[in-house]
Design a protein around this motif. Structure first.
Motif, PDB file in Angstrom:
ATOM      1  N   ALA A 193       0.833  -1.204   0.000  1.00  0.00           N
ATOM      2  CA  ALA A 193       0.000   0.000   0.000  1.00  0.00           C
ATOM      3  C   ALA A 193       0.867   1.252   0.000  1.00  0.00           C
ATOM      4  O   ALA A 193       1.924   1.292   0.633  1.00  0.00           O
ATOM      5  CB  ALA A 193      -0.912   0.000   1.224  1.00  0.00           C
ATOM      6  N   PRO A 194       0.431   2.318  -0.691  1.00  0.00           N
ATOM      7  CA  PRO A 194       1.176   3.576  -0.709  1.00  0.00           C
ATOM      8  C   PRO A 194       1.024   4.333   0.608  1.00  0.00           C
ATOM      9  O   PRO A 194       0.399   3.841   1.553  1.00  0.00           O
ATOM     10  CB  PRO A 194       0.536   4.329  -1.880  1.00  0.00           C
ATOM     11  N   LYS A 195       1.555   5.521   0.646  1.00  0.00           N
ATOM     12  CA  LYS A 195       1.551   6.320   1.877  1.00  0.00           C
ATOM     13  C   LYS A 195       0.127   6.712   2.270  1.00  0.00           C
ATOM     14  O   LYS A 195      -0.710   7.010   1.428  1.00  0.00           O
ATOM     15  CB  LYS A 195       2.397   7.582   1.673  1.00  0.00           C
ATOM     16  N   ARG A 196      -0.090   6.712   3.573  1.00  0.00           N
ATOM     17  CA  ARG A 196      -1.400   7.077   4.096  1.00  0.00           C
ATOM     18  C   ARG A 196      -1.384   8.516   4.586  1.00  0.00           C
ATOM     19  O   ARG A 196      -0.474   8.945   5.294  1.00  0.00           O
ATOM     20  CB  ARG A 196      -1.800   6.139   5.227  1.00  0.00           C
ATOM     21  N   PHE A 234     -12.992   0.990  -2.923  1.00  0.00           N
ATOM     22  CA  PHE A 234     -11.795   1.553  -2.294  1.00  0.00           C
ATOM     23  C   PHE A 234     -10.702   0.495  -2.176  1.00  0.00           C
ATOM     24  O   PHE A 234      -9.534   0.741  -2.506  1.00  0.00           O
ATOM     25  CB  PHE A 234     -12.159   2.105  -0.917  1.00  0.00           C
ATOM     26  N   VAL A 235     -11.072  -0.688  -1.726  1.00  0.00           N
ATOM     27  CA  VAL A 235     -10.098  -1.771  -1.569  1.00  0.00           C
ATOM     28  C   VAL A 235      -9.507  -2.157  -2.918  1.00  0.00           C
ATOM     29  O   VAL A 235      -8.290  -2.379  -3.038  1.00  0.00           O
ATOM     30  CB  VAL A 235     -10.764  -2.994  -0.891  1.00  0.00           C
ATOM     31  N   ASN A 236     -10.358  -2.218  -3.965  1.00  0.00           N
ATOM     32  CA  ASN A 236      -9.870  -2.586  -5.295  1.00  0.00           C
ATOM     33  C   ASN A 236      -8.819  -1.607  -5.795  1.00  0.00           C
ATOM     34  O   ASN A 236      -7.799  -1.996  -6.370  1.00  0.00           O
ATOM     35  CB  ASN A 236     -11.038  -2.637  -6.288  1.00  0.00           C
ATOM     36  N   GLU A 237      -9.095  -0.320  -5.616  1.00  0.00           N
ATOM     37  CA  GLU A 237      -8.142   0.697  -6.074  1.00  0.00           C
ATOM     38  C   GLU A 237      -6.800   0.536  -5.376  1.00  0.00           C
ATOM     39  O   GLU A 237      -5.743   0.516  -6.005  1.00  0.00           O
ATOM     40  CB  GLU A 237      -8.713   2.096  -5.800  1.00  0.00           C
ATOM     41  N   VAL A 238      -6.825   0.449  -4.041  1.00  0.00           N
ATOM     42  CA  VAL A 238      -5.574   0.360  -3.277  1.00  0.00           C
ATOM     43  C   VAL A 238      -4.861  -0.955  -3.560  1.00  0.00           C
ATOM     44  O   VAL A 238      -3.633  -1.002  -3.732  1.00  0.00           O
ATOM     45  CB  VAL A 238      -5.859   0.515  -1.767  1.00  0.00           C
ATOM     46  N   ALA A 239      -5.638  -2.048  -3.622  1.00  0.00           N
ATOM     47  CA  ALA A 239      -5.029  -3.368  -3.798  1.00  0.00           C
ATOM     48  C   ALA A 239      -4.420  -3.532  -5.177  1.00  0.00           C
ATOM     49  O   ALA A 239      -3.325  -4.091  -5.325  1.00  0.00           O
ATOM     50  CB  ALA A 239      -6.069  -4.457  -3.555  1.00  0.00           C
ATOM     51  N   SER A 240      -5.111  -3.046  -6.223  1.00  0.00           N
ATOM     52  CA  SER A 240      -4.634  -3.273  -7.588  1.00  0.00           C
ATOM     53  C   SER A 240      -3.574  -2.259  -8.000  1.00  0.00           C
ATOM     54  O   SER A 240      -2.467  -2.631  -8.405  1.00  0.00           O
ATOM     55  CB  SER A 240      -5.808  -3.242  -8.565  1.00  0.00           C
ATOM     56  N   VAL A 241      -3.887  -0.971  -7.882  1.00  0.00           N
ATOM     57  CA  VAL A 241      -2.928   0.045  -8.320  1.00  0.00           C
ATOM     58  C   VAL A 241      -1.728   0.100  -7.377  1.00  0.00           C
ATOM     59  O   VAL A 241      -0.606   0.379  -7.814  1.00  0.00           O
ATOM     60  CB  VAL A 241      -3.606   1.436  -8.399  1.00  0.00           C
ATOM     61  N   GLY A 242      -1.970  -0.211  -6.114  1.00  0.00           N
ATOM     62  CA  GLY A 242      -0.875  -0.154  -5.146  1.00  0.00           C
ATOM     63  C   GLY A 242       0.235  -1.154  -5.424  1.00  0.00           C
ATOM     64  O   GLY A 242       1.377  -0.946  -5.012  1.00  0.00           O
ATOM     65  N   ARG A 243      -0.065  -2.245  -6.112  1.00  0.00           N
ATOM     66  CA  ARG A 243       0.946  -3.269  -6.373  1.00  0.00           C
ATOM     67  C   ARG A 243       1.485  -3.209  -7.804  1.00  0.00           C
ATOM     68  O   ARG A 243       2.182  -4.113  -8.239  1.00  0.00           O
ATOM     69  CB  ARG A 243       0.360  -4.655  -6.083  1.00  0.00           C
ATOM     70  N   THR A 244       1.102  -2.163  -8.552  1.00  0.00           N
ATOM     71  CA  THR A 244       1.563  -2.061  -9.940  1.00  0.00           C
ATOM     72  C   THR A 244       2.689  -1.037 -10.070  1.00  0.00           C
ATOM     73  O   THR A 244       2.815  -0.109  -9.255  1.00  0.00           O
ATOM     74  CB  THR A 244       0.415  -1.632 -10.868  1.00  0.00           C
ATOM     75  N   CYS A 245       3.465  -1.208 -11.100  1.00  0.00           N
ATOM     76  CA  CYS A 245       4.521  -0.249 -11.425  1.00  0.00           C
ATOM     77  C   CYS A 245       4.808  -0.386 -12.921  1.00  0.00           C
ATOM     78  O   CYS A 245       5.584  -1.252 -13.343  1.00  0.00           O
ATOM     79  CB  CYS A 245       5.782  -0.524 -10.596  1.00  0.00           C
ATOM     80  N   HIS A 246       4.174   0.471 -13.713  1.00  0.00           N
ATOM     81  CA  HIS A 246       4.330   0.399 -15.166  1.00  0.00           C
ATOM     82  C   HIS A 246       4.073   1.781 -15.741  1.00  0.00           C
ATOM     83  O   HIS A 246       3.248   2.546 -15.239  1.00  0.00           O
ATOM     84  CB  HIS A 246       3.345  -0.618 -15.767  1.00  0.00           C
ATOM     85  N   VAL A 247       4.765   2.096 -16.814  1.00  0.00           N
ATOM     86  CA  VAL A 247       4.670   3.412 -17.408  1.00  0.00           C
ATOM     87  C   VAL A 247       3.278   3.698 -17.942  1.00  0.00           C
ATOM     88  O   VAL A 247       2.886   4.866 -18.053  1.00  0.00           O
ATOM     89  CB  VAL A 247       5.724   3.560 -18.532  1.00  0.00           C
ATOM     90  N   ASN A 248       2.515   2.664 -18.253  1.00  0.00           N
ATOM     91  CA  ASN A 248       1.172   2.856 -18.800  1.00  0.00           C
ATOM     92  C   ASN A 248       0.069   2.584 -17.777  1.00  0.00           C
ATOM     93  O   ASN A 248      -1.087   2.385 -18.140  1.00  0.00           O
ATOM     94  CB  ASN A 248       0.965   1.980 -20.031  1.00  0.00           C
TER      95      ASN A 248
END
Length: 541
Positions: free
Chosen positions: A225-228, A279-293
């Motif tokens: 998870a990113p910063k709170r 809310f959980v979907n956003e944090v769980a999915s985007v929080g574990r990604t790292c891609h230019v697109n």
């Protein structure tokens, strides 16, 4: 049982009206047409004043400035001020009877209200009560039943020699019914209030459980998870929500600035729905990604019912404002080469979600509105509120409810008869979006000039199938651009095949976009028919 008032109805008959004629030849005193006591309404014949004897049949005496009495038989009664001229009646007051009733004396029930002679008026007692007086020591025969049925009557047995049986008037019965209805309505109202209170209490409990579940999830994802941020920090970074970037069903987006000066987009979510999946979907999915697109999630806020997501700032906004409107300046500004690069970038982002992460992510809401563009028009996939994670090696998954935006939803999400839900569902949405990028319009448009153009995929398929040189699209100025556009059309048509097994994977889509046009086969025509001309646009943003 209060016989406090008696109404006198004056019955002026032909006989009475002829009396003055009969008396015209006799020697009689001169009688006034009307008379009145001080401060009272005047009365006429057959009433007469006690000072004018022989001028009428019913005597009325003025005993004071404010009171007048009427003589009925051997008794005198006070006339009340109210007179009803429409029915020729007025109300009199029996003081003797009132005293008996107030003292609860049985003598009140013995009172007789028979009319004296001559019978020139009728008497009506209010309220009306049907009353039977029966001797206590008398042995009644069965003939009594011919008069009344005792169980249907109320009884009064406190008098010495008689028992009384009575029924209340309709008015009193009506009052009782009204009181019962009011009581019932009161009980129903109380029950409704109790139910609403219990529902609210249950809702608060469910919301509290949801908050606990979200907190537990965030603790388990502490390394991903990113910063709170606190809500006060959110207000400070957005300058108290000064600049609004957009709004949708999820909530509102505001421009913000971090301490280091980096611009961010702050999405303030609406009140939590369901169990907090969005809310959980956003944090769980985007929080574990790292891609230019893939749009980067910088941070989040969870403070009671207040929830916010903080993304990297995309100065060029969403793709949708650059592709709709044929011949617009924005479309020509991007150009076909830039649109081709954007299509490739989105495909790379989807490939990363489907294959590049340890946990696969299906987006389920790919559309132009959810593709953001940075300062260099590099596309980034956003809005993972409907995303679903799955760890299984297989590509199939089960769905409990419909996900996505009409116009981009794959057929298998409507009905399992079309096939299984999988990463191919995102491919379908991608194909519909690519065709809209090419057409510069919604795929379904009822305002076009020709009926054949309503459903763009069918219209453009005919041109590609017949190998027409001119596609009828705006801004194609070179052969190179013509090839780019044809590749995008063919890829889009392959992606929107009704059968998921006929669609390419997103990896294959990338290969097709980057290969030579001559290597691409024209797909079968998508057999989902276009809607009739009168149907409105199905897109729901």
């Amino acid at each position: 049982m209060y016989y406090k008032m008696i109404v006198i109805f004056v019955l002026v008959s032909v006989f009475i009206s002829s009396l003055p004629v009969l008396h015209s030849d006799m020697s009689t005193p001169t009688c006034p047409e009307s008379f009145s006591c001080p401060n009272r309404i005047p009365l006429e014949y057959p009433f007469y004043s006690a000072t004018n004897k022989g001028c009428g049949l019913i005597k009325v005496s003025c005993i004071s400035n404010h009171t007048k009495e009427i003589q009925l038989g051997k008794h005198s009664y006070v006339i009340l001020p109210k007179v009803d001229y429409a029915s020729n009646s007025f109300i009199i007051h029996n003081k003797t009877f009132e005293k008996l009733v107030n003292s609860t004396s049985c003598e009140a029930l013995m009172n007789n209200f028979t009319s004296p002679e001559p019978l020139l008026y009728s008497i009506s007692i209010a309220p009306l009560i049907t009353l039977f007086k029966c001797r206590k020591k008398h042995n009644y025969t069965d003939d009594t039943a011919a008069y009344f049925h005792q169980p249907n009557y109320n009884s009064y047995n406190s008098c010495k020699d008689y028992n009384f049986y009575y029924k209340l008037s309709v008015r009193r019965h009506l009052i009782r019914v009204i009181l019962l209805i009011a009581l019932g309505a009161g009980v129903v109202t109380i029950l409704i209030i109790i139910i609403l209170c219990l529902k609210k209490k249950y809702g608060l409990r469910k919301k509290a459980e949801c908050d606990v579940n979200v907190e537990i999830f965030l603790k388990n994802q502490v390394f991903l998870a990113p910063k709170r941020y606190s809500y006060s920090q959110i207000k400070k970074m957005t300058n108290y929500f000064k600049v609004k970037l957009g709004q949708g069903g999820f909530g509102s987006v505001y421009r913000g600035e971090l301490r280091g000066g980096n611009l961010v987009a702050v999405k303030i979510l609406n009140e939590l729905k369901g169990n907090g999946n969005d809310f959980v979907n956003e944090v769980a999915s985007v929080g574990r990604t790292c891609h230019v697109n893939i749009v980067s999630l910088v941070g989040f806020c969870l403070e009671g019912s207040r929830r916010a997501l903080i993304y990297e700032y995309m100065p060029n906004g969403s793709l949708e404002k650059f592709i709709y409107g044929r011949g617009s300046s924005s479309n020509s500004h991007l150009g076909w080469e830039k649109l081709h690069q954007i299509a490739i970038g989105i495909a790379r982002g989807l490939e990363y979600l489907h294959r590049g992460c340890n946990t696969r992510i299906l987006h389920f809401d790919i559309k132009p509105h959810n593709i953001l563009l940075d300062q260099d028009f590099c596309p980034k996939i956003s809005d993972f509120g409907l995303a679903k994670l799955f760890l299984e090696k297989g590509s199939m998954m089960s769905m409990s409810h419909l996900r996505g935006t009409p116009g981009y939803i794959a057929p298998e999400l409507f009905s399992r008869n079309f096939g299984q839900v999988s990463h191919k569902s995102d491919v379908y949405s991608y194909g519909m979006m690519i065709l809209e990028m090419v057409g510069g319009r919604k795929n379904i448009d009822v305002e076009v000039d020709h009926t054949s153009e309503i459903y763009f995929p069918h219209w453009i398929y005919k041109k590609v199938e017949l190998h027409e040189e001119q596609l009828g699209l705006h801004g194609i100025v070179s052969e190179e651009e013509n090839e780019m556009v044809r590749k995008m059309i063919i890829v889009g048509l392959w992606c929107i095949q009704t059968n998921p097994l006929s669609r390419p994977t997103i990896t294959k889509v990338l290969e097709m976009l980057e290969d030579d046009l001559a290597l691409l086969e024209i797909p079968p025509k998508p057999y989902l028919s276009s809607p009739p001309r009168h149907v409105g646009s199905p897109s729901t943003e």
